[in-house]
Write an enzyme that holds these catalytic residues in place. Sequence first.
Site, PDB file in Angstrom:
ATOM      1  N   TRP A 135      46.546   6.482  52.977  1.00 34.90           N
ATOM      2  CA  TRP A 135      45.331   7.160  53.408  1.00 34.90           C
ATOM      3  C   TRP A 135      45.175   6.979  54.926  1.00 34.90           C
ATOM      4  O   TRP A 135      45.375   5.868  55.449  1.00 34.90           O
ATOM      5  CB  TRP A 135      44.147   6.561  52.648  1.00 34.90           C
ATOM      6  N   ASP A 216      43.370  -1.733  46.813  1.00 35.79           N
ATOM      7  CA  ASP A 216      42.354  -0.745  47.176  1.00 35.79           C
ATOM      8  C   ASP A 216      42.046   0.098  45.938  1.00 35.79           C
ATOM      9  O   ASP A 216      42.900   0.842  45.448  1.00 35.79           O
ATOM     10  CB  ASP A 216      42.886   0.142  48.313  1.00 35.79           C
ATOM     11  N   ALA A 218      39.729   2.872  44.879  1.00 36.84           N
ATOM     12  CA  ALA A 218      38.747   3.874  45.317  1.00 36.84           C
ATOM     13  C   ALA A 218      38.553   4.977  44.286  1.00 36.84           C
ATOM     14  O   ALA A 218      37.674   5.823  44.451  1.00 36.84           O
ATOM     15  CB  ALA A 218      39.183   4.487  46.647  1.00 36.84           C
ATOM     16  N   LYS A 251      33.529   8.036  44.985  1.00 36.78           N
ATOM     17  CA  LYS A 251      34.043   9.141  44.166  1.00 36.78           C
ATOM     18  C   LYS A 251      33.574   9.049  42.726  1.00 36.78           C
ATOM     19  O   LYS A 251      33.103  10.026  42.161  1.00 36.78           O
ATOM     20  CB  LYS A 251      35.577   9.160  44.177  1.00 36.78           C
TER      21      LYS A 251
HETATM   22  C1  LIG Z   1      42.367   5.220  49.341  1.00 39.80           C
HETATM   23  C2  LIG Z   1      40.941   5.110  49.775  1.00 39.80           C
HETATM   24  N1  LIG Z   1      40.429   3.898  49.988  1.00 39.80           N
HETATM   25  C3  LIG Z   1      39.151   3.730  50.373  1.00 39.80           C
HETATM   26  C4  LIG Z   1      38.322   4.814  50.570  1.00 39.80           C
HETATM   27  C5  LIG Z   1      36.931   4.492  51.048  1.00 39.80           C
HETATM   28  O1  LIG Z   1      35.913   5.267  50.646  1.00 39.80           O
HETATM   29  P1  LIG Z   1      34.385   5.041  51.048  1.00 39.80           P
HETATM   30  O2  LIG Z   1      34.301   4.156  52.229  1.00 39.80           O
HETATM   31  O3  LIG Z   1      33.871   6.401  51.305  1.00 39.80           O
HETATM   32  O4  LIG Z   1      33.754   4.390  49.842  1.00 39.80           O
HETATM   33  C6  LIG Z   1      38.820   6.110  50.361  1.00 39.80           C
HETATM   34  C7  LIG Z   1      37.992   7.296  50.594  1.00 39.80           C
HETATM   35  O5  LIG Z   1      38.444   8.401  50.765  1.00 39.80           O
HETATM   36  C8  LIG Z   1      40.164   6.254  49.940  1.00 39.80           C
HETATM   37  O6  LIG Z   1      40.704   7.447  49.711  1.00 39.80           O
END
Ligand SMILES: Cc1ncc(COP(=O)(O)O)c(C=O)c1O
Length: 410
Positions: A135, A216, A218, A251
């Site tokens: 990401w 991670d 998510a 999400k």
């Molecule tokens: C792989 C991954 N990690 C972490 C996040 C963190 O998301 P947020 O800070 O919006 O909760 C995202 C959001 O797109 C993600 O795709």
Amino acid sequence: MGPHRVFQPLKQLNPDAILGVMARYRADTSASKVDLGVGVYRDLSGNTPVLACVRRAEAELLAAQSTKSYVAAAGRAEFNDAVEELVLGAAHGARRDRRVRTLQTPGGCGALRVGAELIHAATPAVTVHVSDPTWGNHASLLGSSGLELARYPYYDAAAHALCFDAMLQALHEAAPGDAVLIHACCHNPTGSDLEPAQWTQVIELLQQRRLVPFLDLAYQGFGADLEADAAGLRRVAEQVPEALIAVSFSKNLGLYRERIGALIVIAENETRADAVMSHMLQIARGIYSMPPDHGAAIAARIFADAELKGEWIAELGAMRNRIVEMRNLLARRLRQATGGGSFDFIGTQRGMFSLLGVSATVVDRLRDVHHIYMTSDSRMNLAGIMPGNVEYVAQAIAAEALTCGRKNGS
Ligand SMILES: Cc1ncc(COP(=O)(O)O)c(C=O)c1O
């Protein structure tokens, strides 16, 4: 001599890759434009809905709320407890041994940043190994803490599959004590996850090389379901002395703008866990002081109430099924449009994203000629596909991919 200009050295930066795609999409006036760029879920009408369970919990919350005073630097205790249970399971050994500590954070991003700062505070010389590709925001969230970043091979774009042997080989060369960032499920951007047997090999490697897993999470619930999507992560957390887990509810609860996540840390023993928590609190105080409460208060209500939780699990299942259906539909239409199966992988990968596997030139042509938007690495958000635009998208991809040739000759 005039007054000093503190901002004078700052030159205009290019916009963030994903935010840049969003801005160009908004400015496009074509009626047939399709947004496969930004990473949010969309329903059949193209909306990113407020879940019904969230609406109910929020209404109850507003009716009952009597103060907006600070909660605590760690956030809501009942939220943090429920998150540990949701992520690790009710009977996880590390929880039983009181080795787990959880900090509510502003989104998964907040968790990744605090986690990186925590590693840096403990051992500044650590390198964090991230998957190639990963990401886009991982590098700045982890790198801003001062940690070195390295990349391990993860995905073979030509084969549309993991390059697992190369991954193991690269991690075998990591220095003891280094951290390894692993997407727990629904890998962003490839949609390709570790199989159970591969998790076993990764765990053995982590143990052998004394590497620290930084998981991670998510997209829990976007792959198979809440339990299965956490299965690999739980096994890692059972079998290593120390681990970090960055959790996001952006999400799976659709709470993107409420900024709601958590950093779970597993330490070697209870005393060490308390010391770690004191550092997590100090780091949070030094960056943002207190996490926002509204999203966590909503989430905590949903997790604690059997009826609301059941409703959430059903709504999460509907989001997941819609993405799976669109994956299958797009793969079928591409098969018809190209007369071959070279895009079948889209139907078998998981989560919101897949890499189409075309060159940046093809991505540009899809945008400029067909008004179809994705990031320059050809990451598509499958939740942007609708029954009403799938044929258009398939025809455009087939036309451009056949004209320009697929990247890597596949
Ligand atoms: C792989 C991954 N990690 C972490 C996040 C963190 O998301 P947020 O800070 O919006 O909760 C995202 C959001 O797109 C993600 O795709």
